[in-house]
Design an enzyme around this catalytic site. Structure first.
Site, mmCIF file in Angstrom:
data_model
loop_
_atom_site.group_PDB
_atom_site.id
_atom_site.type_symbol
_atom_site.label_atom_id
_atom_site.label_comp_id
_atom_site.label_asym_id
_atom_site.label_seq_id
_atom_site.Cartn_x
_atom_site.Cartn_y
_atom_site.Cartn_z
ATOM 1 N N PHE A 135 0.965 -1.292 0.017
ATOM 2 C CA PHE A 135 0.029 0.116 -0.368
ATOM 3 C C PHE A 135 0.932 0.946 0.126
ATOM 4 O O PHE A 135 1.730 1.128 0.765
ATOM 5 C CB PHE A 135 -0.472 0.384 1.566
ATOM 6 C CG PHE A 135 -1.702 1.224 1.623
ATOM 7 C CD1 PHE A 135 -3.061 0.841 0.534
ATOM 8 C CD2 PHE A 135 -1.683 1.961 2.063
ATOM 9 C CE1 PHE A 135 -4.024 1.809 1.446
ATOM 10 C CE2 PHE A 135 -2.034 2.765 2.436
ATOM 11 C CZ PHE A 135 -3.515 2.885 2.241
ATOM 12 N N ALA A 136 1.085 1.969 -1.330
ATOM 13 C CA ALA A 136 2.080 3.058 -1.209
ATOM 14 C C ALA A 136 1.207 3.829 -1.178
ATOM 15 O O ALA A 136 1.248 4.924 -2.140
ATOM 16 C CB ALA A 136 2.605 2.752 -2.079
ATOM 17 N N GLU A 139 4.624 9.956 1.274
ATOM 18 C CA GLU A 139 6.191 10.667 0.550
ATOM 19 C C GLU A 139 6.761 10.708 2.127
ATOM 20 O O GLU A 139 6.339 11.351 3.254
ATOM 21 C CB GLU A 139 5.147 11.437 -0.789
ATOM 22 C CG GLU A 139 4.966 10.826 -1.744
ATOM 23 C CD GLU A 139 3.967 11.931 -3.058
ATOM 24 O OE1 GLU A 139 5.081 13.249 -2.546
ATOM 25 O OE2 GLU A 139 3.542 10.733 -3.123
ATOM 26 N N GLN A 347 10.503 -2.426 33.015
ATOM 27 C CA GLN A 347 10.258 -2.010 34.767
ATOM 28 C C GLN A 347 11.008 -3.090 35.697
ATOM 29 O O GLN A 347 11.422 -3.251 36.478
ATOM 30 C CB GLN A 347 10.158 -1.050 35.310
ATOM 31 C CG GLN A 347 10.128 0.196 36.077
ATOM 32 C CD GLN A 347 11.502 1.240 35.682
ATOM 33 O OE1 GLN A 347 11.836 1.171 33.953
ATOM 34 N NE2 GLN A 347 12.214 1.722 36.657
ATOM 35 N N GLY A 350 13.403 -5.002 34.855
ATOM 36 C CA GLY A 350 15.263 -4.454 35.665
ATOM 37 C C GLY A 350 15.991 -4.226 34.554
ATOM 38 O O GLY A 350 15.906 -4.542 33.025
ATOM 39 N N GLY A 351 17.371 -4.632 34.483
ATOM 40 C CA GLY A 351 18.348 -4.596 33.872
ATOM 41 C C GLY A 351 18.121 -5.898 32.687
ATOM 42 O O GLY A 351 18.334 -5.049 31.717
ATOM 43 N N GLU A 374 -0.121 4.781 10.048
ATOM 44 C CA GLU A 374 -1.701 4.747 9.922
ATOM 45 C C GLU A 374 -2.766 5.678 10.220
ATOM 46 O O GLU A 374 -3.408 5.180 10.495
ATOM 47 C CB GLU A 374 -2.324 2.877 9.856
ATOM 48 C CG GLU A 374 -1.854 2.319 8.786
ATOM 49 C CD GLU A 374 -2.782 0.787 8.954
ATOM 50 O OE1 GLU A 374 -3.713 1.023 9.234
ATOM 51 O OE2 GLU A 374 -1.484 -0.163 8.240
ATOM 52 N N THR A 376 -0.748 9.368 12.819
ATOM 53 C CA THR A 376 -0.117 9.307 13.783
ATOM 54 C C THR A 376 -1.123 9.710 14.509
ATOM 55 O O THR A 376 -2.718 9.898 15.265
ATOM 56 C CB THR A 376 0.694 10.880 14.186
ATOM 57 O OG1 THR A 376 -0.256 11.604 13.491
ATOM 58 C CG2 THR A 376 1.297 10.527 13.053
HETATM 59 N N1 COS Z 1 -14.235 7.242 3.746
HETATM 60 C C1 COS Z 1 -14.289 8.283 2.846
HETATM 61 N N2 COS Z 1 -14.653 9.012 2.750
HETATM 62 C C2 COS Z 1 -13.894 10.335 3.443
HETATM 63 C C3 COS Z 1 -13.042 9.804 4.743
HETATM 64 C C4 COS Z 1 -13.686 7.771 4.414
HETATM 65 N N3 COS Z 1 -13.039 7.462 5.916
HETATM 66 N N4 COS Z 1 -12.470 10.692 5.468
HETATM 67 C C5 COS Z 1 -12.829 11.691 4.167
HETATM 68 N N5 COS Z 1 -13.317 11.194 2.945
HETATM 69 C C6 COS Z 1 -13.890 12.033 2.337
HETATM 70 C C7 COS Z 1 -14.486 13.139 3.083
HETATM 71 O O1 COS Z 1 -15.814 13.012 2.977
HETATM 72 C C8 COS Z 1 -14.098 14.551 1.983
HETATM 73 O O2 COS Z 1 -15.441 14.209 0.577
HETATM 74 P P1 COS Z 1 -15.704 15.503 0.090
HETATM 75 O O3 COS Z 1 -14.723 16.799 -0.528
HETATM 76 O O4 COS Z 1 -16.207 14.828 -1.077
HETATM 77 O O5 COS Z 1 -16.497 16.025 1.301
HETATM 78 C C9 COS Z 1 -12.966 14.173 1.409
HETATM 79 O O6 COS Z 1 -12.636 13.054 2.102
HETATM 80 C C10 COS Z 1 -12.238 14.748 2.405
HETATM 81 O O7 COS Z 1 -12.330 14.841 4.145
HETATM 82 P P2 COS Z 1 -11.288 15.571 4.967
HETATM 83 O O8 COS Z 1 -11.703 17.416 4.908
HETATM 84 O O9 COS Z 1 -11.758 14.954 6.250
HETATM 85 O O10 COS Z 1 -10.086 15.194 5.024
HETATM 86 P P3 COS Z 1 -8.864 16.452 5.507
HETATM 87 O O11 COS Z 1 -8.146 17.112 4.465
HETATM 88 O O12 COS Z 1 -9.604 16.631 7.258
HETATM 89 O O13 COS Z 1 -7.679 15.472 6.135
HETATM 90 C C11 COS Z 1 -6.988 13.844 7.515
HETATM 91 C C12 COS Z 1 -8.071 14.076 7.425
HETATM 92 C C13 COS Z 1 -5.869 14.195 7.830
HETATM 93 C C14 COS Z 1 -7.474 12.933 9.061
HETATM 94 C C15 COS Z 1 -6.261 12.208 6.541
HETATM 95 O O14 COS Z 1 -6.000 13.013 5.766
HETATM 96 C C16 COS Z 1 -5.188 11.077 7.880
HETATM 97 O O15 COS Z 1 -6.344 10.499 7.361
HETATM 98 N N6 COS Z 1 -4.648 11.726 7.388
HETATM 99 C C17 COS Z 1 -3.386 10.717 7.763
HETATM 100 C C18 COS Z 1 -3.199 9.742 6.784
HETATM 101 C C19 COS Z 1 -2.276 8.665 7.296
HETATM 102 O O16 COS Z 1 -2.566 7.637 8.212
HETATM 103 N N7 COS Z 1 -0.838 8.095 6.771
HETATM 104 C C20 COS Z 1 -0.286 7.030 7.306
HETATM 105 C C21 COS Z 1 0.360 6.519 6.049
HETATM 106 S S1 COS Z 1 -0.577 5.251 5.512
HETATM 107 S S2 COS Z 1 0.752 3.917 6.986
#
Ligand code: COS
Length: 402
Positions: A135-136, A139, A347, A350-351, A374, A376
């Site tokens: 799952f990529a 960045e 803890q 211990g050591g 996934e 923070t």
């Molecule tokens: N399922 C379906 N659609 C979703 C959704 C979900 N769980 N969450 C958001 N959306 C949709 C929203 O409905 C919105 O759509 P519309 O623009 O059509 O209304 C769009 O996506 C944007 O949503 P939102 O405005 O809530 O997004 P934000 O930019 O505020 O971002 C966070 C939300 C920060 C919570 C999100 O970017 C996030 O989870 N970031 C962490 C990512 C992550 O886990 N990275 C680690 C890498 S994977 S190891």
């Protein structure tokens, strides 16, 4: 053997209880012997990951990673089963947990949004362990802020031409297929993203770096240079990428909490055993109230985390749809709790708890990444607060309209 009364909780069905017992017996036989030594280099890590996928496939356990029409166990991904399995594997080996979940997360966007043709092409081989999935998303300047990604794909006839780089990608360098999130549309931010399935042997695709991390796992940097991907490999519609990523995380975030729970249970067991065995000032340290406080805190917090994890998994399984709030709570609480419980287990030891190769030392390193990947802990808090605030706003708007 860790405490198992939670298996009687109403969130689970009899098929989950049977799975938990059967899977533990299997893991005891097939995974425990592999968890003794951590590989020292990338080749050793890759060999171990392949061996784990092979064993999981031979036990038919990877069938839980994909839906039944395409080689899977159930019609939809069963989050409670995934949680029980991650929780169990994490008690034996972080790498086993990793190899198992990556088959599910790496193919999750295909299961949820792929065309019939794409599902048929990729999912049965993932379930059979014949192909390894990845799952990529992340960045270098786009981890939490998914919408800031710059990897892009330009349409050229019946292909997308992909350029850019992804970093810290699990199974990077090992996977046969990658779900790559990229910018395809002119629309700004989240609306301009799409998801493509890229085969590892596609010309223009390269793994340019491997990362050494505190708890070794196969992680790579992916480079795409004029990499041509058939438009048939697009998941959903152009512009659906953000929704696809978030929907996949809605399924798998609870399972990160479950893995944390597994690490914490193992650490708690190690602390209990050591507290009873270790003599200090003439009696077992378990007789001292300061030690009992640590054991009591751990037992209570493990149960609290389990409640949140299985509540979240049950909600997704029984109600479907978006599951952002419950999954965020489960992941946040369980991973933070596990870090604390493991620290206290060190803890108690211990050591000897900081000697390289001891179980609690390994767990101390294993748990750290779960508070980051996934989403923070800080992002989970923003999600929870955002949902609470919008619920209040919606209530006020409804009242004003009355
Ligand atoms: N399922 C379906 N659609 C979703 C959704 C979900 N769980 N969450 C958001 N959306 C949709 C929203 O409905 C919105 O759509 P519309 O623009 O059509 O209304 C769009 O996506 C944007 O949503 P939102 O405005 O809530 O997004 P934000 O930019 O505020 O971002 C966070 C939300 C920060 C919570 C999100 O970017 C996030 O989870 N970031 C962490 C990512 C992550 O886990 N990275 C680690 C890498 S994977 S190891």
């Amino acid at each position: 053997m860790p405490e198992q009364t939670y298996l009687n909780w109403p969130f689970l069905e009899d098929r989950h209880r049977e799975l938990a017992v059967e899977f533990r017996c299997w893991a005891d036989r097939e995974i425990a012997p592999l968890s003794e030594k951590e590989p020292k280099d990338d080749a050793g890590l890759d060999d171990l990951a392949r061996e784990l996928v092979k064993r999981l496939a031979a036990g038919d356990w990877l069938q839980y990673s994909v839906p039944s029409p395409w080689g899977g166990k159930y019609e939809t991904l069963d989050v409670r089963a995934l949680c029980l399995m991650r929780e169990t594997l994490a008690q034996y080996s972080g790498m086993a947990d990793f190899s198992f979940v990556m088959q599910g997360l790496g193919s999750g966007p295909i299961s949820l949004f792929g065309s019939e043709e794409i599902r048929r092409k990729y999912l049965p081989d993932v379930a059979a362990g014949k192909r390894i999935a990845a799952f990529a998303l992340s960045e270098i300047d786009s981890g939490s802020d998914v919408a800031a990604m710059t990897t892009n794909a330009r349409l050229d006839g019946d292909h997308y031409v992909l350029n850019g780089a992804k970093t810290l990608i699990s199974n990077g360098g090992l996977a046969d297929q990658y779900v790559v999130f990229c910018r395809t549309e002119d629309a700004p931010g989240a609306r301009g993203l799409s998801a493509l399935v890229v085969d590892a042997d596609t010309v223009g695709f390269d793994v340019t770096e491997r990362f050494d991390v505190i708890a070794p796992h196969p992680l790579g940097r992916l480079q795409f240079t004029d990499c041509r991907v058939p438009t048939a490999n697009l998941l959903g519609n152009p512009g659906d990428g953000f929704k696809i990523a978030m929907s996949s995380l809605d399924v798998f975030r609870s399972t990160v909490g479950a893995a944390a729970l597994g690490f914490a249970r193992r650490a708690h067991d190690e602390a209990l055993a050591q507290a009873r065995r270790r003599i200090s000032f003439g009696k077992p340290i378990a007789d001292y109230q300061l030690i009992q406080e640590k054991l009591a805190d751990a037992a209570m917090k493990i149960d609290a985390a389990a409640l949140l994890v299985y509540r979240s998994a049950w909600t997704k399984d029984t109600q479907g749809g978006r599951l952002t709030r419950e999954a965020a709570m489960a992941k946040l609480y369980a991973t933070e709790m596990a870090q604390e419980v493991i620290d206290q287990a060190v803890q108690v030891w211990g050591g000897m708890g900081v000697v390289v190769g001891s179980t609690v030392e390994r767990l101390y390193r294993e748990i750290r990444a779960l508070r980051i990947y996934e989403g923070t802990s800080e992002i989970q808090k923003l999600i929870i607060a955002g949902e609470a605030l919008s619920a209040t706003e919606a209530e006020e708007t409804a009242k004003a309209a009355e």
